[in-house]
Design a protein around this motif. Structure first.
Motif, PDB file in Angstrom:
ATOM      1  N   TRP A   1       0.836  -1.192   0.000  1.00 55.56           N
ATOM      2  CA  TRP A   1       0.000   0.000   0.000  1.00 55.56           C
ATOM      3  C   TRP A   1       0.874   1.247   0.000  1.00 55.56           C
ATOM      4  CZ3 TRP A   1      -0.092  -3.604   3.936  1.00 55.56           C
ATOM      5  CH2 TRP A   1       0.430  -3.220   5.159  1.00 55.56           C
ATOM      6  N   ILE A   2       0.370   2.296  -0.620  1.00 53.74           N
ATOM      7  CA  ILE A   2       1.123   3.538  -0.761  1.00 53.74           C
ATOM      8  C   ILE A   2       0.251   4.725  -0.355  1.00 53.74           C
ATOM      9  CG2 ILE A   2       0.515   3.798  -3.212  1.00 53.74           C
ATOM     10  CD1 ILE A   2       3.379   5.005  -3.601  1.00 53.74           C
ATOM     11  N   TRP A   3       0.890   5.663   0.311  1.00 52.20           N
ATOM     12  CA  TRP A   3       0.292   6.959   0.634  1.00 52.20           C
ATOM     13  C   TRP A   3       0.892   7.951  -0.337  1.00 52.20           C
ATOM     14  CZ3 TRP A   3      -3.366   7.470   4.355  1.00 52.20           C
ATOM     15  CH2 TRP A   3      -3.483   6.443   5.297  1.00 52.20           C
ATOM     16  N   ARG A   4       0.066   8.753  -0.998  1.00 53.04           N
ATOM     17  CA  ARG A   4       0.580   9.709  -1.981  1.00 53.04           C
ATOM     18  C   ARG A   4      -0.179  11.026  -1.872  1.00 53.04           C
ATOM     19  NH1 ARG A   4       2.601   9.346  -7.924  1.00 53.04           N
ATOM     20  NH2 ARG A   4       2.154  11.459  -8.616  1.00 53.04           N
ATOM     21  N   TYR A   5       0.587  12.109  -1.877  1.00 54.53           N
ATOM     22  CA  TYR A   5       0.037  13.463  -1.902  1.00 54.53           C
ATOM     23  C   TYR A   5       0.398  14.093  -3.230  1.00 54.53           C
ATOM     24  CZ  TYR A   5      -0.481  13.217   3.208  1.00 54.53           C
ATOM     25  OH  TYR A   5      -0.831  12.873   4.475  1.00 54.53           O
ATOM     26  N   ASP A   6      -0.607  14.609  -3.934  1.00 58.87           N
ATOM     27  CA  ASP A   6      -0.396  15.361  -5.168  1.00 58.87           C
ATOM     28  C   ASP A   6      -0.799  16.802  -4.914  1.00 58.87           C
ATOM     29  OD1 ASP A   6       0.410  13.432  -7.397  1.00 58.87           O
ATOM     30  OD2 ASP A   6      -1.245  12.378  -6.418  1.00 58.87           O
ATOM     31  N   LEU A   7       0.075  17.738  -5.281  1.00 59.20           N
ATOM     32  CA  LEU A   7      -0.131  19.161  -5.024  1.00 59.20           C
ATOM     33  C   LEU A   7      -0.239  19.911  -6.341  1.00 59.20           C
ATOM     34  CD1 LEU A   7       1.427  17.848  -2.566  1.00 59.20           C
ATOM     35  CD2 LEU A   7       2.192  20.134  -2.047  1.00 59.20           C
ATOM     36  N   VAL A   8      -1.297  20.700  -6.470  1.00 60.94           N
ATOM     37  CA  VAL A   8      -1.511  21.520  -7.660  1.00 60.94           C
ATOM     38  C   VAL A   8      -1.635  22.967  -7.210  1.00 60.94           C
ATOM     39  CG1 VAL A   8      -3.019  22.007  -9.617  1.00 60.94           C
ATOM     40  CG2 VAL A   8      -2.687  19.635  -8.850  1.00 60.94           C
ATOM     41  N   PRO A   9      -0.648  23.820  -7.571  1.00 64.24           N
ATOM     42  CA  PRO A   9      -0.758  25.237  -7.210  1.00 64.24           C
ATOM     43  C   PRO A   9      -1.974  25.871  -7.883  1.00 64.24           C
ATOM     44  CG  PRO A   9       1.455  24.701  -7.988  1.00 64.24           C
ATOM     45  CD  PRO A   9       0.583  23.520  -8.289  1.00 64.24           C
TER      46      PRO A   9
END
Length: 158
Positions: free
Chosen positions: A101-109
């Motif tokens: 399992w993976i935790w992922r954060y994607d950030l879009v300005p």
């Protein structure tokens, strides 16, 4: 909720670089955690490269030991756009084993002082042998939204 992942999105009143800096600091993860399972970071160094290992001291009433430690391996590091890690454990022989399992954060300005943050928990690579004793996701999906709210509060306080 998809069959193999859950996600939540929140707009944070901070620039993407500031949000990323908080996420890349393992010492902030217990304050961000929406489940309350993370007790503290066992490693203080910022996350700076794919493959980096960082450990977290955890507590969960349903875990056989209650207190336990996870080893996380950075899988995605694209400042200030994305960061993610696999979670696993150290076996008795010292080797690391990851559950899939993976935790992922994607950030879009969204401008100079706002960032859309999407947190995804993906268990699509979890083998059947683990699925036999852990139900996925192992928490209410609302915990992802809680984590994002905690992140927003933490970033705004910096």
């Amino acid at each position: 909720m998809d069959q193999e992942n859950v996600r939540a999105t929140l707009t944070v009143a901070a620039p993407a670089a500031g949000v990323f800096a908080v996420l890349a600091d393992p010492t902030t993860h217990s304050a961000i955690d929406g489940t309350g399972w993370i007790q503290e970071s066992a490693d203080q160094a910022p996350l700076t490269e794919v493959g980096q290992i960082f450990r977290m001291n955890m507590y969960h009433a349903n875990h056989p030991n209650g207190d336990y430690q996870v080893a996380n391996k950075v899988q995605v590091l694209d400042p200030p756009h994305a960061i993610g890690w696999l979670t696993g454990q150290e076996k008795d022989d010292g080797q690391l084993e990851f559950g899939g399992w993976i935790w992922r954060y994607d950030l879009v300005p969204l401008g100079p002082s706002e960032t859309e943050v999407t947190l995804t928990y993906d268990w699509s690579a979890v083998p059947q042998s683990i699925r036999e004793y852990i139900q996925f996701p192992p928490f209410d999906p609302e915990h992802l939204t809680n984590s994002l709210r905690h992140l927003a509060e933490l970033v705004s306080g910096r």
